[in-house]
Each structure stands twice: as structure tokens, then as C-alpha cells.
Design an enzyme around this catalytic site. Sequence first.
Site, PDB file in Angstrom:
ATOM      1  N   LYS A 117      -7.186  -7.505  14.591  1.00 49.61           N
ATOM      2  CA  LYS A 117      -7.797  -7.358  13.264  1.00 49.61           C
ATOM      3  C   LYS A 117      -8.857  -8.441  13.116  1.00 49.61           C
ATOM      4  CE  LYS A 117      -7.215  -4.550   9.755  1.00 49.61           C
ATOM      5  NZ  LYS A 117      -6.715  -3.156   9.763  1.00 49.61           N
ATOM      6  N   GLY A 229      -5.158   3.309  -5.763  1.00 46.24           N
ATOM      7  CA  GLY A 229      -6.315   3.150  -4.875  1.00 46.24           C
ATOM      8  C   GLY A 229      -7.004   4.494  -4.730  1.00 46.24           C
ATOM      9  N   GLY A 231     -10.092   4.818  -2.955  1.00 49.95           N
ATOM     10  CA  GLY A 231     -11.188   4.615  -1.998  1.00 49.95           C
ATOM     11  C   GLY A 231     -11.076   5.585  -0.849  1.00 49.95           C
ATOM     12  N   ASN A 232     -11.443   5.125   0.334  1.00 52.88           N
ATOM     13  CA  ASN A 232     -11.424   5.970   1.525  1.00 52.88           C
ATOM     14  C   ASN A 232     -10.066   6.644   1.693  1.00 52.88           C
ATOM     15  OD1 ASN A 232     -10.813   6.434   4.434  1.00 52.88           O
ATOM     16  ND2 ASN A 232     -12.942   5.852   4.683  1.00 52.88           N
ATOM     17  N   GLY A 234      -7.044   6.455  -0.444  1.00 54.15           N
ATOM     18  CA  GLY A 234      -6.435   7.053  -1.644  1.00 54.15           C
ATOM     19  C   GLY A 234      -7.224   8.246  -2.158  1.00 54.15           C
TER      20      GLY A 234
HETATM   21  P1  NAD Z   1     -11.337   1.075   0.088  1.00 52.80           P
HETATM   22  O1  NAD Z   1     -12.028  -0.209  -0.124  1.00 52.80           O
HETATM   23  O2  NAD Z   1     -12.132   2.291   0.447  1.00 52.80           O
HETATM   24  O3  NAD Z   1     -10.487   1.475  -1.234  1.00 52.80           O
HETATM   25  C1  NAD Z   1      -9.595   0.584  -1.835  1.00 52.80           C
HETATM   26  C2  NAD Z   1      -9.233   1.142  -3.220  1.00 52.80           C
HETATM   27  O4  NAD Z   1      -8.258   0.279  -3.799  1.00 52.80           O
HETATM   28  C3  NAD Z   1     -10.398   1.194  -4.184  1.00 52.80           C
HETATM   29  O5  NAD Z   1     -10.297   2.321  -5.012  1.00 52.80           O
HETATM   30  C4  NAD Z   1     -10.213  -0.066  -5.019  1.00 52.80           C
HETATM   31  O6  NAD Z   1     -10.780   0.027  -6.318  1.00 52.80           O
HETATM   32  C5  NAD Z   1      -8.702  -0.127  -5.077  1.00 52.80           C
HETATM   33  N1  NAD Z   1      -8.221  -1.476  -5.355  1.00 52.80           N
HETATM   34  C6  NAD Z   1      -8.695  -2.656  -4.859  1.00 52.80           C
HETATM   35  N2  NAD Z   1      -7.990  -3.679  -5.371  1.00 52.80           N
HETATM   36  C7  NAD Z   1      -7.084  -3.144  -6.189  1.00 52.80           C
HETATM   37  C8  NAD Z   1      -6.064  -3.683  -7.020  1.00 52.80           C
HETATM   38  N3  NAD Z   1      -5.880  -5.007  -7.102  1.00 52.80           N
HETATM   39  N4  NAD Z   1      -5.289  -2.820  -7.730  1.00 52.80           N
HETATM   40  C9  NAD Z   1      -5.493  -1.492  -7.644  1.00 52.80           C
HETATM   41  N5  NAD Z   1      -6.433  -0.916  -6.887  1.00 52.80           N
HETATM   42  C10 NAD Z   1      -7.213  -1.740  -6.185  1.00 52.80           C
HETATM   43  O7  NAD Z   1     -10.204   0.781   1.178  1.00 52.80           O
HETATM   44  P2  NAD Z   1      -9.409   1.848   2.073  1.00 52.80           P
HETATM   45  O8  NAD Z   1     -10.103   1.965   3.387  1.00 52.80           O
HETATM   46  O9  NAD Z   1      -9.124   3.044   1.264  1.00 52.80           O
HETATM   47  O10 NAD Z   1      -8.067   1.046   2.367  1.00 52.80           O
HETATM   48  C11 NAD Z   1      -6.980   1.012   1.437  1.00 52.80           C
HETATM   49  C12 NAD Z   1      -5.739   0.481   2.123  1.00 52.80           C
HETATM   50  O11 NAD Z   1      -5.436   1.314   3.252  1.00 52.80           O
HETATM   51  C13 NAD Z   1      -5.852  -0.926   2.700  1.00 52.80           C
HETATM   52  O12 NAD Z   1      -4.576  -1.549   2.645  1.00 52.80           O
HETATM   53  C14 NAD Z   1      -6.226  -0.699   4.155  1.00 52.80           C
HETATM   54  O13 NAD Z   1      -5.900  -1.790   4.991  1.00 52.80           O
HETATM   55  C15 NAD Z   1      -5.352   0.508   4.438  1.00 52.80           C
HETATM   56  N6  NAD Z   1      -5.783   1.299   5.587  1.00 52.80           N
HETATM   57  C16 NAD Z   1      -7.038   1.817   5.667  1.00 52.80           C
HETATM   58  C17 NAD Z   1      -7.369   2.599   6.763  1.00 52.80           C
HETATM   59  C18 NAD Z   1      -8.720   3.269   6.867  1.00 52.80           C
HETATM   60  O14 NAD Z   1      -8.898   4.082   7.794  1.00 52.80           O
HETATM   61  N7  NAD Z   1      -9.654   3.002   5.958  1.00 52.80           N
HETATM   62  C19 NAD Z   1      -6.451   2.826   7.782  1.00 52.80           C
HETATM   63  C20 NAD Z   1      -5.159   2.300   7.662  1.00 52.80           C
HETATM   64  C21 NAD Z   1      -4.835   1.542   6.551  1.00 52.80           C
END
Ligand code: NAD
Length: 427
Positions: A117, A229, A231-232, A234
Site C-alpha cells: 500500500k 459512503g 464514492g467509487n 459505495g
Molecule cells: P472514494 O473517495 O471514491 O469514496 C469515499 C466515500 O466515503 C465518499 O462518498 C466520501 O464522501 C465518503 N466519506 C469520506 N469520509 C467519510 C466519513 N467520515 N463519513 C462518511 N462518509 C465519508 O473512495 P472509495 O474508492 O469508494 O473507497 C471507499 C472505501 O473502500 C475505502 O475504505 C477504500 O480503502 C475501500 N476500497 C476501495 C477499493 C477501490 O477499488 N476503490 C477497493 C477496495 C477497498
Amino acid sequence: MAPDWSFRKNMTPTPYNPFHTAQAQVDAATERLGLERSMRELLRWPMFETQFRLPVRMDNGTMEVFQGYRVRYNAARGPTKGGLRWHPDETLDTVRALACWMTWKCAVLDLPLGGGKGGVTCTPAALSEGEKERLARAYIRAVGHQLSVDRDVPAPDVNTTPQIMAWMMDEFETLVGRHHAGVITGKPLPLGGSRGRSNATSVGGLYVARAVENLLGHKLTGARCAIQGFGNVGGGLAELLHEAGAKVIAVSAVDGAIYNENGLDIPAALKHYARNRQEIGGFEGGDAISNEQLLTCDCDWLFPAALENVIHEQNAADIKAPVVIEMANGPTSTAADRILHERGILVVPDILANAGGVTVSYFEQVQNTYNYYWSLEQVHAELARRMHDAFDAVHAEHQRVPGPMRLAAYMLSVERVAEACRLRGWV
Ligand code: NAD
């Protein structure tokens, strides 16, 4: 001579330290497996870690110096793989925790990869596109010499995008003077990205939910789902669940949550989020609630998909969902894990539930190496097979070993990594 473990002192003294959670999870598995002392020590610490300073020219002409990290947790099963997170709270310990989780995630999916990471402590919302590009290129100038498809391969994570991966790949290829697309995954399609990568984590999450439905009898169609969440991960999952006939009753972003007991109009909510700088506030299709209320609302499935430690000792007793699918990394603290298990709530652990992303990143590496690209149908078929195989293996272990499903997933993956370490003569 006693081994020197003084590097342990280099840990963040924050009230919540995700690396402590990660180590407690490893300890629970190594203890239950009865592994030897040296193996336990090996598996609860990263094998390689780097910290570096990144001087970047800002748009106003001044220089800013950012802090960067890259951790290769364990490379026994293959080249390390893991995303890059850009976040103001990034520390060496958050990166260690995420690299640790990547190790078990790759092993639980039986991918021939180790866990890694990286990250940069920064506030991405305050950076212009030009500043982001210079930061991305500075990162590669600092650690590029440690990266390659057979050594260590970064990918996107929170706040890093396919465009950032493209700048990084370009900087790397400029430095080495040849094409090397597999050095980084999550790239845009024209630069060697894989079809299906952008929402792979969400698609994998849906496969896991379907497996829970089929094997454990929790109905998904028509069920009430809450997702933290948007984002990507959620947002993508909300769309898939909505299409699959589930009723998404609550979603949230960092600015708050929206609730509608009749089910939210997810396509409209996604448009609102994209138009409003990734904020959900002001969406008119539901009532405003807090992120805390979303976690404890009356629902059938809860999907934490934001950040770490959102389900903790103070709110675990109030969680009403009988099933929690951990889409974020490390959303549940060790104490909360115990409480949820005692209350009979099924928690599908992050290292299984959100492994769709790294699995398709692995497919991207494979396609880059062959310079031959798969259709979306091929990607989804192969992803479904891998996710179902992993779920079945964890489920079988869970039947055998009393305790939370997390323990079963850890025992399976830790044993796989331990076996590779043993065969290499590392312990
Ligand atoms: P992202 O930045 O696209 O989205 C994150 C979301 O969480 C956003 O909607 C943001 O507003 C919200 N958020 C941020 N802080 C917050 C808080 N304190 N309370 C509530 N909501 C909050 O990120 P992502 O890529 O969707 O990743 C989300 C999680 O999934 C992370 O833990 C990441 O490590 C994990 N993850 C992501 C991937 C991937 O392929 N992107 C793969 C495995 C795990």
C-alpha cells in the site's frame, strides 16, 4: 542475540490506530492456528517500508513538501500489490494497516500476489489538476526504482483516480525509457486499463451479497439496504443493488446522509452527488440524517463503504442490520467485532467483501503482460468465479471454526501466506 524490534516504536500515537486493529486480527488467527513465535512476529509487521518527502511546485509559484509512503507488507506469495491513498490523515500506520489487509485479501482470493500500500498526506480537494499531476510524478520519481510488475504494483484507492494512475505510469515509462503498462493498475482503458476495473469492487461486493443470500438465506431482493459512503465503491454498489431489486433506503457521504424508507431513487442521487462536488446534502428524494444514524438505522443489510473504524465500541450495540458487508477497509474495530458477533450479526470481512478491486487489478496486470485484452463478459465471469470460490472456502472454514467469519477468513489466508514463508525458509 535478541532480535531488534525497535522499529515498533515508530507508530502513530493516535486514539485509534488502524494498524493496531490489523495486528490484533493477525494475532487472533496466528494464535488459533498455533503458529510458531517467529512466524507470528514475521506476519504482524511489514517486511519493507519507505517514507519520503515530495517537493512539489504549486500553481502560485511556491514549493510545498508532502509526505509520502510505500509499504510492502509481505511478498512471500508474489509481487506486492496495493493502492495509493491521498488523504490528510494518512500516516505510516494507516498505510501499514492497509498493506497488511491487502496481504490477506490477495491470499484469501488465492491471487499470486503479496500485499502492499502507499499514500501521500495531502488534501486533494485543495489541489488543482496541475498540482495533482506534479505530485503524482514526484511520487514516482521517489519510489519508481522500487516498482515493477514482478516487484511492487500500485493502484488507485481513496482520492486517487485513473487519471492519476495515467500520470504515474507515464512518469515511470519516461524514467525507464520503455513501455511497462503493468507497473500500475486502475489505468484508463486507452492506456492498458482493464474493462470492468472502475466498478470491480462494487461488482465483487454484489457477488458476495448474492453468495450470502444463496448460502445463508438472507434475502436481497426487496431487502432494505443502507450504504455508508457514496464514492467509487459505495456509489457503484448502490447502483448495482438498486438494479438488482434491493431497496436502498439510506446512503451517505462525508457531509451527511439521506434516508427514505420507501427506497431512494439511486440514479437521481448519483447525478446529484456528481453535480454537487461529491456531496449528498440537499438531495430532495429523502430526509437528511447523520452518518451515525445511517449506521444504526433499521435495515436488513448494512454496507460500510467509506473509511476505517466507523463501527466501534460506542455504536456496535445499536447496529440493527443482521448482515454487515464490509466494503471499506477496516470499518469495524476489534471491540465492535466482538459485540457484533455476540449479538449474532453476520459480518462479511473486508478482506473478502471488497476484494473485487484487487482481483480485477490482477486481471489488468495479466492482460498488460500478454498485451491482449479481455471483454467485459470475460472479466465478470472470471471475477464471479474467483469471488465465489473465495466465499465458499471462507464459508467452509467458518463452518469448521467457531467464531466470527473474519477469523475464518484470516485463518485461511494467514495459513496460505505462512506456508509460502515456510517454503522459502523464512522461519
Ligand atoms: P472514494 O473517495 O471514491 O469514496 C469515499 C466515500 O466515503 C465518499 O462518498 C466520501 O464522501 C465518503 N466519506 C469520506 N469520509 C467519510 C466519513 N467520515 N463519513 C462518511 N462518509 C465519508 O473512495 P472509495 O474508492 O469508494 O473507497 C471507499 C472505501 O473502500 C475505502 O475504505 C477504500 O480503502 C475501500 N476500497 C476501495 C477499493 C477501490 O477499488 N476503490 C477497493 C477496495 C477497498
